[in-house]
Design a protein around this motif. Structure first.
Motif, mmCIF file in Angstrom:
data_model
loop_
_atom_site.group_PDB
_atom_site.id
_atom_site.type_symbol
_atom_site.label_atom_id
_atom_site.label_comp_id
_atom_site.label_asym_id
_atom_site.label_seq_id
_atom_site.Cartn_x
_atom_site.Cartn_y
_atom_site.Cartn_z
ATOM 1 N N ARG A 1 -7.215 8.574 10.733
ATOM 2 C CA ARG A 1 -7.233 7.431 11.650
ATOM 3 C C ARG A 1 -6.591 7.769 12.987
ATOM 4 N NH1 ARG A 1 -6.674 4.860 6.761
ATOM 5 N NH2 ARG A 1 -4.420 5.007 6.750
ATOM 6 N N TRP B 1 -3.209 11.598 4.474
ATOM 7 C CA TRP B 1 -4.517 12.065 4.930
ATOM 8 C C TRP B 1 -5.246 10.952 5.684
ATOM 9 C CZ3 TRP B 1 -7.015 16.095 6.315
ATOM 10 C CH2 TRP B 1 -8.387 16.075 6.443
ATOM 11 N N GLY B 2 -5.215 9.723 5.166
ATOM 12 C CA GLY B 2 -5.856 8.605 5.852
ATOM 13 C C GLY B 2 -5.222 8.327 7.201
ATOM 14 N N ASP B 3 -3.888 8.413 7.271
ATOM 15 C CA ASP B 3 -3.208 8.233 8.551
ATOM 16 C C ASP B 3 -3.615 9.308 9.550
ATOM 17 O OD1 ASP B 3 -1.932 6.075 7.412
ATOM 18 O OD2 ASP B 3 -0.081 7.171 6.974
ATOM 19 N N PRO C 1 1.882 5.322 0.501
ATOM 20 C CA PRO C 1 1.674 6.212 1.646
ATOM 21 C C PRO C 1 0.337 6.935 1.530
ATOM 22 C CG PRO C 1 3.365 7.080 0.179
ATOM 23 C CD PRO C 1 3.002 5.722 -0.330
ATOM 24 N N ASP C 2 -0.324 7.119 2.660
ATOM 25 C CA ASP C 2 -1.626 7.778 2.714
ATOM 26 C C ASP C 2 -1.624 8.749 3.894
ATOM 27 O OD1 ASP C 2 -4.269 8.496 2.425
ATOM 28 O OD2 ASP C 2 -5.060 6.631 3.273
ATOM 29 N N ARG D 1 0.859 -1.180 0.000
ATOM 30 C CA ARG D 1 0.000 0.000 0.000
ATOM 31 C C ARG D 1 0.895 1.229 0.000
ATOM 32 N NH1 ARG D 1 -3.472 2.858 4.342
ATOM 33 N NH2 ARG D 1 -1.687 2.412 5.605
#
Length: 162
Positions: free
Chosen positions: A44, A39-41, A36-37, A34
């Motif tokens: 969360r 905004w999602g990190d 890098p994310d 996957r």
């Protein structure tokens, strides 16, 4: 006759070969990583719902205060992280970035000197508006965005109602 055999092998053999290769267990072991994310990190880590994440992003963009303490902490984190990424890149950047900053500063000084000269000796018709407008819009947008982020940090750092 040879051409007919080749055509039959292509029409029947190639799909059978593809089906056989596709059924091998080797393909089950491939797990693409996957990417890098950020905004999602971020969402969360602060346990934000989609509507809360939108409210935080909107408050940081507008430089507004939030009422909920959880959202206020998230807004401060987002604004600080974004300002950290924008940072003062000539001081912390690579040699190429520093050279680029120096060239831009030199270009800006020459441009302002030319602008003053054009206004003083030729009037406003000699001003190179095609070069001035993009520079003002680009620089102004960056300054405005940083100001709003700092304002969001200031408004959401203290207790609610402060």
């Amino acid at each position: 006759m040879t051409a007919a055999v080749i055509i039959v092998l292509i029409l029947v053999g190639l799909p059978l070969l593809a089906w056989w290769v596709g059924g091998r267990r080797f393909w089950n072991r491939l797990k693409p990583g996957r990417g890098p994310d950020p905004w999602g990190d971020f969402v969360r880590s602060h346990r934000l719902s989609p509507s809360e994440a939108t409210a935080v992003q909107s408050a940081v963009t507008k430089g507004a205060a939030l009422d909920d303490e959880k959202l206020r902490r998230a807004a401060v984190d987002l604004a600080e992280e974004t300002l950290g990424q924008l940072g003062s890149w000539p001081q912390n950047g690579t040699t190429a970035q520093r050279v680029l900053a120096a060239v831009f500063l030199l270009w800006s000084l020459v441009f302002v000197a030319g602008l003053v000269f054009a206004v003083a000796f030729g009037g406003l018709s000699d001003v190179p508006w095609f070069a001035l407008a993009p520079a003002v819009v680009t620089g102004g947008t960056q300054i405005w965005a940083r100001r709003r982020m700092r304002q969001a940090i200031e408004l959401n750092s203290g207790p609610v109602g402060e």
